[in-house]
Design a protein around this motif. Structure first.
Motif, PDB file in Angstrom:
ATOM      1  N   LEU A  62       0.839  -1.194   0.000  1.00 39.97           N
ATOM      2  CA  LEU A  62       0.000   0.000   0.000  1.00 39.97           C
ATOM      3  C   LEU A  62       0.875   1.245   0.000  1.00 39.97           C
ATOM      4  O   LEU A  62       1.894   1.296   0.686  1.00 39.97           O
ATOM      5  CB  LEU A  62      -0.916   0.014   1.223  1.00 39.97           C
ATOM      6  N   TYR A 107      -8.142  -2.276   3.493  1.00 39.18           N
ATOM      7  CA  TYR A 107      -7.621  -3.481   2.849  1.00 39.18           C
ATOM      8  C   TYR A 107      -7.618  -4.690   3.780  1.00 39.18           C
ATOM      9  O   TYR A 107      -7.800  -5.831   3.334  1.00 39.18           O
ATOM     10  CB  TYR A 107      -6.202  -3.217   2.341  1.00 39.18           C
ATOM     11  N   MET A 129      -7.801  -8.754   2.726  1.00 39.80           N
ATOM     12  CA  MET A 129      -6.500  -9.317   2.397  1.00 39.80           C
ATOM     13  C   MET A 129      -6.561 -10.842   2.225  1.00 39.80           C
ATOM     14  O   MET A 129      -6.029 -11.395   1.245  1.00 39.80           O
ATOM     15  CB  MET A 129      -5.481  -8.965   3.477  1.00 39.80           C
TER      16      MET A 129
END
Length: 225
Positions: free
Chosen positions: A179, A199, A203
């Motif tokens: 990221l 996220y 994930m």
């Protein structure tokens, strides 16, 4: 211009880096991770090639981080302009700050982590990162971000932070977290933390998609990858 922390999770074996800079797109040049091998942060007048070279030595010659760092810097021109930190899959660490590092610079190793920076508001910025990482709970990403927030609270860089990145490897060959905020005028570390929070619940699903597409959930987006 930069502060960073590299670390390892002893429970999962994950390795990762969180790094920030006043320059654009720090995540494109400075964090290097390899699953089952190690993590390297290359900063301060960055030579990106140092990261892969050190990881190659850790993987193929299985030497310790200090020896790998010494060998690569010894064979590289302009090493006194570089700042590099290393952690391997066993949690062993090494760091180097050349005498030509910019402004106030500092590096220190903790328990399965290393923090370093240059053009700092003060050495206390780096000193604050280690206890924040070591005492934080949660995932490796949470702990790395805790170190970054502590650095900002302790004064951060001498100038404004504009870019930041978080990169982590686990059991697969590619990064499980990658990221970046490549440029922001306001609170890029906070923005990165927001990206991680978005996220994080997805994930595992992306890992499932890679290993078994038939078991992976869909988020209902056309062409979703």
């Amino acid at each position: 211009m930069t502060f960073s922390i590299v670390g390892r999770c002893p429970e999962t074996g994950q390795l990762g880096i969180a790094i920030s800079s006043s320059s654009i797109a720090v995540g494109a040049r400075c964090p290097w991770v390899r699953a089952g091998v190690g993590a390297v942060a290359t900063q301060n007048v960055t030579l990106p090639a140092l990261g892969p070279r050190i990881l190659d030595l850790l993987e193929h010659e299985q030497i310790d981080p200090a020896a790998a760092l010494d060998r690569v810097l010894g064979a590289s021109e302009w090493s006194e302009y570089r700042q590099v930190t290393v952690i391997d899959a066993q949690g062993r660490t090494a760091f180097f700050s050349g005498k030509e590092a910019l402004g106030t610079y500092h590096a220190v190793a903790g328990k399965q982590c290393v923090a370093a920076g240059n053009m700092l508001a003060g050495v206390e910025v780096i000193e604050a990162m280690l206890p924040a990482f070591e005492q934080a709970s949660g995932t490796l990403a949470d702990r790395l971000l805790a170190g970054m927030h502590a650095a900002i609270a302790a004064g951060g860089e001498a100038g404004p932070v504009h870019s930041v990145a978080l990169k982590i490897v686990g059991d697969v060959s590619w990064p499980i977290v990658d990221l970046r905020v490549d440029w922001a005028d306001h609170d890029p570390i906070g923005q990165l933390d927001g990206l991680w929070q978005a996220y994080r619940p997805q994930m595992r699903d992306y890992l499932t998609r890679a290993s078994n597409p038939t078991a992976a959930p869909s988020y209902g987006v056309p062409g979703n990858e």
